[in-house]
Design a protein around this motif. Structure first.
Motif, mmCIF file in Angstrom:
data_model
loop_
_atom_site.group_PDB
_atom_site.id
_atom_site.type_symbol
_atom_site.label_atom_id
_atom_site.label_comp_id
_atom_site.label_asym_id
_atom_site.label_seq_id
_atom_site.Cartn_x
_atom_site.Cartn_y
_atom_site.Cartn_z
ATOM 1 N N GLY A 67 44.492 32.744 47.299
ATOM 2 C CA GLY A 67 45.189 34.024 47.385
ATOM 3 C C GLY A 67 44.602 35.079 46.470
ATOM 4 N N CYS A 68 43.821 34.651 45.459
ATOM 5 C CA CYS A 68 43.106 35.621 44.634
ATOM 6 C C CYS A 68 41.935 36.171 45.449
ATOM 7 N N VAL A 69 41.393 37.293 45.003
ATOM 8 C CA VAL A 69 40.256 37.889 45.699
ATOM 9 C C VAL A 69 39.149 38.149 44.685
ATOM 10 N N LEU A 70 37.917 37.732 45.024
ATOM 11 C CA LEU A 70 36.760 38.088 44.208
ATOM 12 C C LEU A 70 36.168 39.347 44.820
ATOM 13 N N GLU A 71 35.901 40.355 43.997
ATOM 14 C CA GLU A 71 35.392 41.602 44.568
ATOM 15 C C GLU A 71 34.391 42.295 43.659
ATOM 16 N N ARG A 72 33.597 43.169 44.278
ATOM 17 C CA ARG A 72 32.676 44.012 43.532
ATOM 18 C C ARG A 72 32.662 45.376 44.227
ATOM 19 N N ASP A 73 33.079 46.407 43.507
ATOM 20 C CA ASP A 73 33.039 47.790 44.003
ATOM 21 C C ASP A 73 33.833 48.020 45.286
ATOM 22 N N ALA A 74 34.827 47.191 45.556
ATOM 23 C CA ALA A 74 35.578 47.386 46.796
ATOM 24 C C ALA A 74 36.793 48.290 46.586
ATOM 25 N N GLY A 75 37.265 48.362 45.347
ATOM 26 C CA GLY A 75 38.411 49.228 45.080
ATOM 27 C C GLY A 75 39.683 48.757 45.781
ATOM 28 N N LEU A 76 39.878 47.436 45.843
ATOM 29 C CA LEU A 76 41.108 46.921 46.438
ATOM 30 C C LEU A 76 42.279 47.242 45.518
#
Lengths: 331, 553
Positions: B296-305
């Protein structure tokens, strides 16, 4: 494939050897040797398999030893490496499978160190139920009821199956997550909506889920993937001279001495292969000289008969027979 | 290498969907011989008296064949020399709209059938609307049964005009129209001599060459975590599918919702080591340090979630049991499942006209914009920004049914001072905005001396009248040392209309106007009559709500 068979001695493998076998067998081909279409199918299937592992309490993967099962197993190995698939594999054995299937099954399970549950309907066996005398009752008792017993005894809440939507008309309408009530029956008129890739795996006590991770693969996709990934399959898929009798327009292989000849029947040796594998007295062979994957794929692409034609059970009861068996709990 | 087009066929019942696809497969010799044989046998007892009934090829369930209708979505697979196709053939009956939505959520393009002799029916519009709702951006309107209208160009053009109106209303950008006859085969796989006025491609040729607009996957990289893999103490990997962009070993990623950062230590694509992974790849990612990550966690880069505990979503209600606001559900969004409440129905959308109306409940197959609140903040985004983080389903906590599907339209901004709920939402719920109306009080010792000034009792009278009329009004008289600007801002954000009674001494301490304060001059209407003033305040509050610019927005 040589080195896979080279491990035929009975020494148990170490965990490291098993993991090395998995690593080697799932190694990704270079981009140029992979099809984007197969990549997309593979990714979808892996997503589904992982969802089940993450959401379901006690999953099991049905392993029927056929080519679709071999692909599904391969996808499960890919989904979890460097972990082994976090569920056991279930084989419902009618005791009438081709002997080469059983040898292959044991070899594969040993090669990867996977947990195999073999289930046989003991009451059916004791009652002498067999495909020659009992016809559709045989399929019901040794396959449908046996599967229900196995799932109930194992307490499994979700079972992966290798069904594909291109196989048959009622399967074309089945969801990827397909629900069974406490009697393990399917209600095709009230299927749960399946939106995007949001899989609702909630069930009540006694209910269970059948999950079909390769729903969207066609027979051709399966063969192309087996070739691309060099997946080991039962040798019966390749043409070879085999003893068969011709019966009702089907070629039935004489796989052991339990075979019942009708008056005037005598085994003939013909070059045949099998497009699907099941119980040998119920599985028709195709005359063929295709003894390589490329030759099989060529034949498949030119196929004018869809694959289930060679399964005798589908003809039993007209065009709605598969749907009816599923209502009763057949996979 | 051939690519894959996933499309859906939909339209009203009896518009000929199954027949069209059956004909497409049959003409193209795409069906296996034994299925064709079964089709011919079935046809002998079928409705077209010996002629091939192509729909029998697709209607697979016994109940369907008996009723002559399609109740569930059927998936068909075929390949031409140019392309591979998966077609989801969906039911036309309104009763089975949810099954149609299932097919739509799977597809990149919609083929919508229109009966040339009937024009656009409510169900046609409903299907187009649902296709657009779940994210389809490319549409083909197959104007079917052209044989029944004598291949009339005029009939086709009149439907073209109707489709144009619908496309404008739904904001559809990629729309094509093709005149066909599914039973006769005109413009299905080959161009028809019966429609010389049509110079476009037949349906199959169009589908083989169309570049379906699947929309942007969104900016930046993101990966919703499906599962944490820990085979032994040396390995901890996060499994999931890359939903946008790509990721490389060494990249710095942010873990949401915690906001912790770590670098990518290793990537496995479908179990094999890789330096990078791209859109759609099934991956297992190891990070270079211990961070708190679970399903349920999200790994992101520069997505601005975003991280929020409340959203506005457009939902399609799919349950037989009607929806009433206040029901709690499990919400599945991305890979996160969380208890939540459907707090309110903002408005229902008429599937036919697109008109909005107030609704206190929703029946099966109705569409509405609703407010959802989660029990804790989750990673989420608007559907149009990052699709996967804006798709959701609602799961009934008792029956386990998938009761609704929806897309996130707006994520409520977090407000550290004022809590999670959004003032805009409160405004819509209450039907009025929290505004502030200033009432100057007369100076001490000289009651009534100031002609414009009020007494506290007069303001109380206004307050009582407003409350009696159902408006959340509150008389606030700042004491010495208080912070009236802040108090008023909070009350307004909470949807309360403040009657700010200010003495001349306190007035100097007030900021006159700021972003958070909307002062009203009572003189704008009502004179000194408390009833007239109350009426004026109520109208101003409602007007703000209607204009969507309530206080503190």
């Amino acid at each position: 494939m040589t080195d896979r068979q080279g491990q035929a001695d009975e020494r148990p493998l170490t965990h490291e050897e098993e993991m090395e076998n998995i690593r080697a067998d799932i190694a990704r081909r270079p981009d140029a040797e992979r099809s984007p279409h197969l990549d997309a199918l593979e990714a979808e299937s892996i997503y589904i398999i992982r969802e089940v592992a993450a959401q379901c309490e006690r999953p099991v993967m049905l392993y029927s030893i056929g080519k679709d099962s071999s692909v599904m197993l391969h996808l499960a190995l890919k989904a979890f490496y460097p972990e082994k698939p976090p569920f056991p594999f279930l084989h419902v054995n009618t005791t009438w499978k081709f002997h080469e299937m059983i040898e292959f099954r044991d070899r594969v399970m040993r090669r990867y160190g996977l947990e195999l549950i073999e289930h046989i309907n003991r009451e059916g066996l004791a009652a002498g139920i067999n495909p020659f005398d009992n016809g559709s009752a045989y399929t019901d008792i040794m396959k449908t009821q046996a599967l229900r017993q196995a799932l109930r005894q194992g307490g499994f809440t979700a079972a992966f199956g290798g069904g594909r939507r291109d196989e048959e008309k009622s399967r074309a309408k089945e969801r990827i997550f397909s629900f069974r009530n406490a009697q393990q029956a399917w209600d095709p008129k009230n299927q749960r909506p399946e939106m995007w890739k949001l899989y609702n795996a909630h069930i009540n006590k006694g209910e269970s889920i059948r999950v079909f991770p390769i729903s969207n693969w066609t027979e051709k996709d399966i063969w192309l993937y087996i070739r691309q990934e060099n997946i080991d399959i039962v040798p019966l898929y390749f043409a070879a001279p085999r003893p068969v009798v011709e019966r009702d327009g089907q070629l039935i292989m004489v796989d052991d001495d339990r075979f019942r000849f009708l008056p005037g029947e005598r085994p003939q040796t013909r070059s045949v292969r099998f497009r699907t594998l099941g119980c040998y007295p119920l599985t028709g062979a195709t005359e063929s000289t295709a003894d390589t994957l490329d030759a099989i794929i060529d034949e498949t692409l030119a196929a004018v008969e869809s694959e289930r034609t060679t399964r005798v059970i589908d003809k039993d009861g007209g065009s709605a027979s598969m749907e009816r068996r599923k209502l009763e709990g057949y996979f | 290498m051939r690519d894959l087009l996933k499309f859906i066929t939909c339209g009203s019942v009896d518009d000929g969907k199954s027949t069209l696809i059956g004909h497409l497969l049959y003409d193209s010799k795409l069906i296996y011989a034994d299925q064709a044989r079964a089709l011919e046998l079935d046809s002998k007892v079928g409705s077209r008296g010996g002629a091939i009934d192509y729909s029998l090829l697709l209607d697979g369930l016994t109940a369907e064949r008996e009723q002559g209708i399609t109740i569930d979505v059927a998936y068909r697979y075929f390949t031409t020399e140019r392309r591979s196709f998966i077609v989801a053939d969906t039911p036309g009956h309104e009763e089975y709209t949810r099954n149609m939505a299932v097919g739509a959520s799977f597809a990149d393009l919609a083929v919508i059938l229109v009966d040339a002799s009937k024009g656009l029916l409510p169900q046609t519009r409903r299907h187009a609307r649902i296709c657009a709702l779940v994210g389809i951006r490319s549409f083909v309107f197959a104007v079917n049964k052209m044989d029944l209208v004598g291949y009339s160009e005029q009939a086709f053009r009149s439907i073209e005009a109707q489709v144009g109106d619908l496309a404008r209303e739904l904001g559809l950008e990629h729309v094509a129209l093709i005149p066909v006859s599914a039973t006769e085969g005109d413009n299905v796989t080959t161009a028809s001599a019966n429609t010389p006025w049509y110079d476009g491609l037949p349906l199959l040729g169009y589908l083989e060459t169309v570049d379906a607009d699947t929309g942007s996957r969104g900016q930046g990289f993101y990966l919703p975590v499906q599962r944490v893999s820990r085979p032994d103490h040396t390995f901890r990997g996060f499994q999931g599918q890359v939903e946008a962009d790509q990721v490389s070993v060494g990249d710095e990623l942010t873990v949401l919702p915690s906001g912790e950062r770590a670098h990518v230590r290793s990537i496995l694509v479908a179990g094999s080591p890789a330096e990078r992974a791209g859109f759609g790849d099934p991956v297992t990612i190891q990070l270079d340090r211990e961070v708190d990550v679970s399903r349920g966690c999200v790994l992101e880069r520069d997505a601005g979630l975003k991280v929020a505990s409340s959203v506005l979503a457009t939902v399609l209600w799919m349950d037989d049991r009607p929806l009433e606001p206040g029901r709690d559900f499990y919400v599945l969004l991305g890979t996160r499942e969380i208890p939540g409440v459907l707090t309110s129905i903002l408005y229902a959308i008429d599937v036919n006209t697109g008109g909005r109306s107030k609704a206190s409940s929703l029946s099966k197959n109705e569409i509405a914009v609703v407010q959802l609140a989660f029990t804790e903040p989750i990673v989420v985004d608007e559907f149009k920004r990052h699709r996967t983080m804006g798709e959701l389903i609602l799961i009934d906590r008792v029956s386990n049914a998938t009761s609704a599907c929806g897309v996130v339209e707006r994520v409520d901004d977090q407000d550290a001072r004022g809590g999670d709920a959004d003032s805009h939402l409160r405004m819509v719920l209450k039907g009025h905005a929290g505004i502030t109306v200033e009432f100057p009080l007369a100076g001490e010792g000289a009651p009534g001396a100031d002609g414009d000034a009020f007494t506290v009792d007069e303001v109380k009278d206004v307050e009582h009248r407003l409350v009696a009329q159902g408006l959340d009004a509150y008389l606030y008289q700042p004491g010495p040392g208080s912070h009236p600007a802040e108090v008023v801002a909070h009350l307004n954000r909470a949807g309360v209309t403040v009657l700010l009674a200010v003495s001349p001494q306190a007035r100097d301490a007030l900021p006159r106007r700021s972003d958070n304060l909307v002062f009203r001059d009572w003189q704008g209407g009502g004179g000194r009559d408390p009833a007239a003033i109350a009426d004026y305040v109520r109208r101003m509050s409602a007007a703000d709500a209607a204009a969507g610019q309530g206080a503190a927005l």
